[in-house]
Motif scaffolding. Structure first.
Motif: not given
Lengths: 427, 257
Positions: A371-372, A195-198, A202, A193, A367
């Motif tokens: 992303l926006t 390391s999820v840069k997006a 996380w 988790f 989640q």
């Protein structure tokens, strides 16, 4: 119907492909893995650091950790869209991915736990084997047991003082090696988790450390709760001679179970273990708080969306359920002097709930925003399944995962009695 | 022959054979062509030209067999509306599959929002697709190597190898990945690799009536896309993630993320 659509509600501006893709099973995965690692760390406290007072619960924790092991993989398989290809992770691991290490880390850990159990129980295995072999007439069950013990003994029947001493050393070594491996197993789940840069929620280097601490907390809490419950069941069954609730008594005769003795053991072990629970809880809570404060203080671009999720959408889940009921309340319960077994078990149950909520808030909360940073997603756990997907990724799937280790433990207990006590100062 | 000797000879034979076989790398002509350092696929989106008709979305879905009514898409168009008092409203109803047929702004659970014409300071459309990053996060996180990067820069998914874990979907900062509703594997825009590697155009660029979308070779100084990237003021999306996207935009502004 697209995967994720059944349980995601979009709000404001969310990209067309965004859904809560990682749902309840991915909440269960770190939770179950954490329980495995935590239970093992608890058992190692006795074996490595010689905390004599934890002797009985350590043995139980070790066997229970082994029963939990297969369940750490279960949520992942239930979550995969192509479960039959799950083996690819072991066959063609792509090592730039955190998940690809799973097979190796998990297998290594499983081997360590299995080997340690073997050394701990070797004397018992051999003794039972000899006892069953000497019997002139064996029942069908005993014949099966004999076969199992023959296989388990791996042909080694030496239980002389020297051999037992060697066992003892091996256990110590394996438990010692096992602690860092258990921490690695769960730290790496945190890394998946972290390391999820997006994902703004996380991505933090603290994630593996937070995961390790909460794992130890949840593992110890689960051991306290289940040890308490199993001992209650055993006491009740011992009184009434209900042997079907005493798998080890079924397998090895009911001589081992005495009510008053059980009670004193339970009392002592639960109270002792709850002290260790407090220590690890303090550590876990400190780290989680540090992470939260740090985010608020640095307030980077994503903070607006995160703040909305943390303080508004998920306020009840995070501050009331996770920190209030799952952390603060049991913390106070454990701190009040004159602790009783029941209070310790109740507090541990709340801690278990708190860690589950923490996993939920990390996985689902991460989640909950687009992303926006301009929209949000709300997750609705499917309660009543209406197809395979809503079964697997719904309440039913989660309950299946939770129930499985207990079923495994019941049968494992027939072969390797987790509540067995040895009078000699060995493992 | 003793067992020990047999095992020894076997080990020697296997290691020897493995070494010599590894030298016999069979070259595929397609691979050689793709590895050509003079080819690097890139994409140019001119937001000034996009009118939000959604032809590109429909063409893409038909070409690549993504169910039309499924609420996932390989490419989509976003509508941005900035009001005079500084509000920014965005929407993309069904990914703009049928274009934008109403002035009402789709805010999902929040309902449809109305903005009076005289309130609007500016409005524009932004098509989105996979950026085929130079440093793709999805390729990095795929645990089995099912998502890979070709030598000419396209990022593709091997449908026979994907385990459907969703890690790539989580790892992509652009939200261009999804689970294919029929195949049940990760799916995304491929730059219509099957077309461009045979000298064709992408379905979306071909369908765009206004030339808002173009595929090109970034390594060819005479290519119109490469020239635009070189000589005009272009932007990329979310460079803070270090993924080095290869989809360039003319007319981006701060609100587009």
């Amino acid at each position: 119907m697209v995967h994720g659509e059944a349980w995601t509600i979009k709000d404001l501006f969310v990209l067309p492909n965004e859904y809560v893709y990682w749902s309840i099973q991915i909440v269960m995965y770190p939770y179950m893995t954490g329980l495995v690692a935590g239970a093992f760390v608890l058992s190692s406290l006795y074996h490595v650091f010689g905390v004599e007072k934890l002797k009985n619960i350590a043995r139980f924790a070790l066997v229970f950790s082994f029963a939990l092991l297969p369940v750490a993989m279960m949520p992942l398989l239930l979550h995969l869209q192509q479960p039959f290809r799950g083996i690819h992770v072991l066959m063609t691991p792509h090592f730039t991915s955190a998940i690809s290490a799973f097979g190796i880390v998990f297998m290594t850990y499983a081997c360590i736990v299995a080997a340690e159990i073997w050394f701990v129980y070797r004397r018992f295995i051999v003794e039972t084997l000899l006892r069953l072999e000497q019997k002139s007439s064996r029942s069908a069950g005993e014949s099966i047991l004999l076969l199992i013990y023959k296989l388990l003994s791996l042909g080694v029947r030496d239980i002389g003082a020297e051999a037992l001493e060697a066992d003892h050393k091996a256990v110590k070594l394996l438990a010692g090696v096992g602690i860092p491996v258990a921490c690695f197993l769960h730290g790496y789940a945190g890394f998946i988790f972290g390391s999820v840069k997006a994902n703004a929620l996380w991505m933090t280097p603290l994630m593996p450390v937070i995961f390790i601490c909460s794992a130890v907390v949840s593992g110890i809490a689960l051991c306290i709760v289940s040890y308490y419950v199993f001992m209650e069941i055993r006491k009740w069954a011992a009184r009434r001679g209900k042997n079907y609730l005493l798998p080890d008594a079924i397998a090895h005769g009911s001589a081992a179970v005495d009510y008053h003795h059980l009670r004193s053991v339970q009392d002592h072990e639960v109270k002792m273990t709850s002290k260790y629970l407090l220590i690890f809880m303090t550590l876990a809570l400190t780290l989680e708080m540090l992470d939260m404060i740090f985010r608020g203080y640095t307030a980077v671009k994503s903070w607006d969306a995160l703040r909305m999720v943390i303080y508004e959408h998920d306020f009840v889940k995070i501050f009331i359920l996770q920190y209030g009921i799952g952390n603060l309340l049991p913390f106070i319960m454990l701190l009040i002097p004159g602790i009783t077994v029941r209070r310790a078990a109740a507090a541990s149950l709340l801690v278990l709930f708190g860690v589950l909520m923490m996993r939920w808030n990390v996985v689902i909360g991460g989640q909950a925003f687009s992303l926006t940073f301009a929209g949000y997603m709300h997750y609705h756990l499917p309660i009543i399944p209406h197809d395979m997907e809503t079964f697997k990724e719904g309440l039913a799937g989660a309950l299946t995962v939770i129930a499985t280790p207990f079923v495994i433990f019941y049968f494992l207990n027939m072969i390797l009695p987790a509540f067995m006590e040895e009078n000699s100062p060995s493992h | 022959m003793k067992r020990r000797d047999f095992l020894k000879s076997t080990a020697v034979f296997v290691s020897g054979a493995a070494l010599s076989l590894s030298a016999l790398d069979i070259l595929e002509p397609g691979e050689v062509l793709a590895a050509n350092p003079e080819l690097r696929w890139g994409f140019l989106v001119d937001t000034y030209k996009c009118v939000g008709c959604g032809f590109c979305v429909k063409a893409c879905k038909l070409e690549n067999e993504i169910p039309l009514e499924a609420n996932v898409t390989r490419t989509w168009v976003e509508r941005y509306i900035m009001t005079k008092d500084g509000q920014v409203l965005m929407d993309t109803p069904k990914g703009a599959l049928n274009g934008f047929t109403t002035k009402l702004i789709d805010q999902n659970a929040d309902g449809m929002k109305k903005v009076a014409d005289e309130e609007i300071a500016q409005a524009f459309f932004v098509p989105k697709l996979c950026n085929h990053c130079t440093v793709p996060a999805c390729v990095q996180v795929c645990p089995v190597g099912a998502t890979y990067q070709t030598a000419d820069g396209a990022v593709l998914v091997d449908r026979t190898w994907c385990i459907g874990c969703g890690y790539c979907i989580m790892g992509c900062p652009y939200g261009v990945r999804f689970f294919h509703p029929v195949e049940h594997v990760a799916d995304k825009c491929t730059f219509c690799y099957h077309r461009i590697s045979n000298g064709g155009n992408t379905a979306c660029a071909q369908a765009c009536p206004f030339g808002a979308r173009r595929i090109g070779n970034l390594r060819d100084p005479r290519d119109p896309v490469a020239r635009a990237v070189l000589h005009q003021r272009v932007g990329i999306l979310r460079d803070e993630y270090g993924t080095k996207p290869n989809v360039y935009y003319i007319g981006l502004n701060e609100e587009v993320r």
